[in-house]
Design a protein around this motif. Sequence first.
Motif, PDB file in Angstrom:
ATOM      1  N   SER A  55     -22.349  14.832 -20.902  1.00  0.00           N
ATOM      2  CA  SER A  55     -22.763  13.761 -21.812  1.00  0.00           C
ATOM      3  C   SER A  55     -22.144  12.412 -21.460  1.00  0.00           C
ATOM      4  N   GLY A  56     -21.135  12.408 -20.553  1.00  0.00           N
ATOM      5  CA  GLY A  56     -20.518  11.150 -20.159  1.00  0.00           C
ATOM      6  C   GLY A  56     -19.024  11.281 -19.973  1.00  0.00           C
ATOM      7  N   CYS A  57     -18.332  10.149 -20.050  1.00  0.00           N
ATOM      8  CA  CYS A  57     -16.885  10.146 -19.870  1.00  0.00           C
ATOM      9  C   CYS A  57     -16.223   9.414 -21.037  1.00  0.00           C
ATOM     10  N   LYS A  58     -14.988   9.820 -21.316  1.00  0.00           N
ATOM     11  CA  LYS A  58     -14.265   9.266 -22.460  1.00  0.00           C
ATOM     12  C   LYS A  58     -12.802   9.088 -22.090  1.00  0.00           C
ATOM     13  N   PHE A  59     -12.271   7.908 -22.380  1.00  0.00           N
ATOM     14  CA  PHE A  59     -10.856   7.658 -22.137  1.00  0.00           C
ATOM     15  C   PHE A  59     -10.014   8.441 -23.145  1.00  0.00           C
ATOM     16  N   VAL A  60      -9.028   9.188 -22.637  1.00  0.00           N
ATOM     17  CA  VAL A  60      -8.211  10.058 -23.495  1.00  0.00           C
ATOM     18  C   VAL A  60      -6.858   9.429 -23.813  1.00  0.00           C
ATOM     19  N   GLY A  61      -6.175   8.926 -22.787  1.00  0.00           N
ATOM     20  CA  GLY A  61      -4.851   8.357 -23.022  1.00  0.00           C
ATOM     21  C   GLY A  61      -4.179   7.975 -21.719  1.00  0.00           C
ATOM     22  N   THR A  62      -2.959   7.467 -21.852  1.00  0.00           N
ATOM     23  CA  THR A  62      -2.191   7.017 -20.699  1.00  0.00           C
ATOM     24  C   THR A  62      -0.834   7.695 -20.683  1.00  0.00           C
ATOM     25  N   LEU A  63      -0.440   8.193 -19.512  1.00  0.00           N
ATOM     26  CA  LEU A  63       0.869   8.814 -19.319  1.00  0.00           C
ATOM     27  C   LEU A  63       1.777   7.794 -18.641  1.00  0.00           C
ATOM     28  N   LYS A  64       2.906   7.488 -19.277  1.00  0.00           N
ATOM     29  CA  LYS A  64       3.815   6.483 -18.735  1.00  0.00           C
ATOM     30  C   LYS A  64       5.179   7.097 -18.455  1.00  0.00           C
ATOM     31  N   PRO A  65       5.821   6.712 -17.340  1.00  0.00           N
ATOM     32  CA  PRO A  65       7.148   7.262 -17.018  1.00  0.00           C
ATOM     33  C   PRO A  65       8.233   6.646 -17.884  1.00  0.00           C
ATOM     34  N   LYS A  66       9.284   7.407 -18.094  1.00  0.00           N
ATOM     35  CA  LYS A  66      10.405   6.898 -18.878  1.00  0.00           C
ATOM     36  C   LYS A  66      11.232   5.880 -18.096  1.00  0.00           C
ATOM     37  N   SER A  67      11.131   5.924 -16.758  1.00  0.00           N
ATOM     38  CA  SER A  67      11.972   5.055 -15.932  1.00  0.00           C
ATOM     39  C   SER A  67      11.572   3.594 -16.037  1.00  0.00           C
ATOM     40  N   GLY A  68      10.328   3.321 -16.404  1.00  0.00           N
ATOM     41  CA  GLY A  68       9.848   1.950 -16.469  1.00  0.00           C
ATOM     42  C   GLY A  68       9.537   1.350 -15.115  1.00  0.00           C
ATOM     43  N   SER A  69       9.381   2.191 -14.092  1.00  0.00           N
ATOM     44  CA  SER A  69       9.085   1.710 -12.749  1.00  0.00           C
ATOM     45  C   SER A  69       7.725   1.011 -12.720  1.00  0.00           C
ATOM     46  N   HIS A  70       7.622  -0.047 -11.909  1.00  0.00           N
ATOM     47  CA  HIS A  70       6.376  -0.790 -11.763  1.00  0.00           C
ATOM     48  C   HIS A  70       5.664  -0.470 -10.453  1.00  0.00           C
ATOM     49  N   GLN A  71       6.282   0.367  -9.623  1.00  0.00           N
ATOM     50  CA  GLN A  71       5.712   0.656  -8.313  1.00  0.00           C
ATOM     51  C   GLN A  71       4.443   1.499  -8.419  1.00  0.00           C
ATOM     52  N   ALA A  72       3.543   1.292  -7.481  1.00  0.00           N
ATOM     53  CA  ALA A  72       2.270   2.014  -7.490  1.00  0.00           C
ATOM     54  C   ALA A  72       2.453   3.478  -7.112  1.00  0.00           C
ATOM     55  N   ILE A  73       1.611   4.313  -7.685  1.00  0.00           N
ATOM     56  CA  ILE A  73       1.605   5.745  -7.383  1.00  0.00           C
ATOM     57  C   ILE A  73       0.775   5.981  -6.126  1.00  0.00           C
ATOM     58  N   HIS A  74       1.304   6.801  -5.203  1.00  0.00           N
ATOM     59  CA  HIS A  74       0.539   7.114  -3.994  1.00  0.00           C
ATOM     60  C   HIS A  74       0.158   8.589  -3.901  1.00  0.00           C
ATOM     61  N   GLU A 111      -1.286 -14.381  -0.441  1.00  0.00           N
ATOM     62  CA  GLU A 111      -0.046 -13.668  -0.778  1.00  0.00           C
ATOM     63  C   GLU A 111      -0.427 -12.336  -1.395  1.00  0.00           C
ATOM     64  N   TYR A 112       0.375 -11.305  -1.089  1.00  0.00           N
ATOM     65  CA  TYR A 112       0.077  -9.948  -1.548  1.00  0.00           C
ATOM     66  C   TYR A 112       1.008  -9.516  -2.663  1.00  0.00           C
ATOM     67  N   ASP A 113       0.439  -8.808  -3.615  1.00  0.00           N
ATOM     68  CA  ASP A 113       1.213  -8.156  -4.661  1.00  0.00           C
ATOM     69  C   ASP A 113       1.573  -6.772  -4.130  1.00  0.00           C
ATOM     70  N   LEU A 114       2.765  -6.653  -3.545  1.00  0.00           N
ATOM     71  CA  LEU A 114       3.152  -5.400  -2.904  1.00  0.00           C
ATOM     72  C   LEU A 114       3.450  -4.308  -3.912  1.00  0.00           C
ATOM     73  N   THR A 115       3.803  -4.676  -5.126  1.00  0.00           N
ATOM     74  CA  THR A 115       4.069  -3.668  -6.153  1.00  0.00           C
ATOM     75  C   THR A 115       2.799  -2.914  -6.516  1.00  0.00           C
ATOM     76  N   ASN A 116       1.731  -3.650  -6.758  1.00  0.00           N
ATOM     77  CA  ASN A 116       0.452  -3.036  -7.136  1.00  0.00           C
ATOM     78  C   ASN A 116      -0.514  -2.889  -5.960  1.00  0.00           C
ATOM     79  N   GLN A 117      -0.048  -3.264  -4.761  1.00  0.00           N
ATOM     80  CA  GLN A 117      -0.811  -3.076  -3.523  1.00  0.00           C
ATOM     81  C   GLN A 117      -2.202  -3.710  -3.593  1.00  0.00           C
ATOM     82  N   LYS A 118      -2.191  -5.019  -3.817  1.00  0.00           N
ATOM     83  CA  LYS A 118      -3.449  -5.764  -3.858  1.00  0.00           C
ATOM     84  C   LYS A 118      -3.170  -7.224  -3.528  1.00  0.00           C
TER      85      LYS A 118
END
Length: 689
Positions: free
Chosen positions: A472-491, A84-91
């Motif tokens: 020197s490497g990579c560093k996680f900065v933060g996460t940008l989240k939409p106000k709509s609360g959509s769960h659909q994957a970004i393409h 079964e496929y998770d179509l929302t997260n495409q996996k």
Amino acid sequence: MGEFKVHRVRFFDYMPSGIRALAFNQDTERMAVARMDGSVEVFHCSDRFFQEKIIPGREQFGIEGLSWVGERLFSAGLNGGITEYDLTNQKVKYTIDAYGGPIWTIAGNQQGTHLAVGCEDGTVKLFEVNEDNIQFERNLDRQKSRIVSLSWHPSGSKIAAGMMDMIQVFNVETGHSMHRMLADRGVGTSRSKECVVWSVVYLSDGTIITGDSVGMVKLWDDQTGTLIKSHNVTKCDVLALSVSQNEDSLVAGTSEGIVVQFQFVSMVLGKDDKEWVRTRTFRNHTHDIRAVAEITTAVVSGGMDAQLVVRPLLDKIEERSAASALRKIHFPHRRLVACARKSGLMLFQYPGHLELWRLGESEGKGSSLFVKRNPEKLLHLKVKGEDHIRCSAVSPCGEWIVYSTASTLRLYRLHCDNNNIKLHENTLHGPEISKLPKVLSSANQLCFSSDSSHLFSASAQSSVHLVSISQSGCKFVGTLKPKSGSHQAIHLLAASEDGKWVASANSDHEVHIYNLQTRKAHCTVPIYSSAVTAMGIHPATNCLFMMHADQQMFEYSIEQKQYTDWSRTVQRKGLHRLWVERDTPCLNVMFNPQNPSHVILHDMYMLCIIDQSLPLPDDKTQFYNQLTLKSLTEEQRKSHSHAFKVCKTFKDILCVELMPDQSLVVVERPLEDIATQLPAPIKQKKFAT
């Protein structure tokens, strides 16, 4: 239109995988396509057949069948598992073993309560569809040969199963066989070969229709278990069948590459007695047709030649529109090529590896230039693990390469020393980098900032993760989240040249714009009914230019949070008919820094420059007017010029990029080259040969 030096790139040996199965969801107007490399694609049929979702395959993970149950999608294959496929997260959501050996076919009932699979060990296994999973219920009577095809009666009480030399009809409640119908092996030498019932369709009136390896389409009565009528369709195999929603039309796909339509019509005018009559033949494929599906207004077919063909049924279309045109989908509606514009490098994405090339150099002037330095392959990077690549990117400076599969995201730093390439890996997954959150384990889309200092990773629930990268490497900065609360994957992702903005588009047709300085959502573009296929942020004005699947275009001012005057003019006056009727989506939006009024677009067949300073053409205007303008004087050209300048010099385009030196890189993949790499089709005797 302007003059550009063009790098014509034809060394990207992209090879699309053949189509193995189709499944149409009538309620959502979605077509699921399974390919031989194990990947699954979902097309939106009422949105110009735009490829909404792509779930990459895995090594040794072939699919034999697809089935919708409501809005849930299932597949089964020769590995013996049901997925079964998770179509929302495409996996892939989960895979369970059916314990019957390889699975040849899968079918869900119309009630959405059960799945049936046909297995190598001769069993038809029933699975109950629960809210979060499926659960094995029982086996139907075991047969001596493998189950090749299945079809439920619309009532859900009976199942027809096709196998070697016979068709069995099962009572679902008791699990016992009700009828056994023997398939004729044909005449002559073919009688020594087994007759394989490749496809079966069960109609509501009790008629069972089969397609077999003898080349016959046969109609059976499930009450008496007898043959009603036979149609000799081909000397080869009938591999696939599909019936329309109201059961008045049937299509059959053959190993000769032919689709045959049958219609349930009255033979005598004014009488109710109807018969199945062969009415049309469609020849749009060169190789085996492995799957067909009849949708509301068209027949969709696919097979070994890897193209998805949408053939309109003109008797079901009331007026001429985009739905009345023959459509052939050859390439993904995603970009497989990334360009390091500042360093002249190209990254090619294959299912199981990446290739990095350096562009060649030329000298001289004219239509054909002398090659000073040939293009050079610098890197061949194989994927770790079995998962195929979902997305990839190369930084503008050419020092960073990133790719993601369904389970991991890997970032590499390149070191070039006298044409020797060394890779240093920063794996954004695993215990060795505990500071990075688990949400960075995979990405649906990847993009670098213009100065190569940040990586944008589109993740689950329409969020975008920011990663700062340096020597020197990579560093996680933060996460940008939409106000709509959509769960659909970004393409789609697009970053501004000045590093202030990033825009994302998801499968809900939402376009969100984020302020990178405050790391907060800035605004949301008004939702349009058609999906965004390409977008870019203008380097001078910071306006977001968007192309949609229905060929409409919008320009949105990020700072003013509204559509620009030019965009409102386009919507008020409308676009030229020839532009709107194009059948392939635009895949890239570029801008010319030396001429800010120019927007550059491309699809599979053409390259277009839109000059926003010129008037828009109406339907009475000659749209393709380049040759006409050449024959006019300078004064006459001004009155005949319009905003759209279309170039069709190139064909079968995968990517176009504008380089800083004002040269164009055009990546082509000629369909003739793909055809030469396909296996030989069935040899057919032609007239007078």
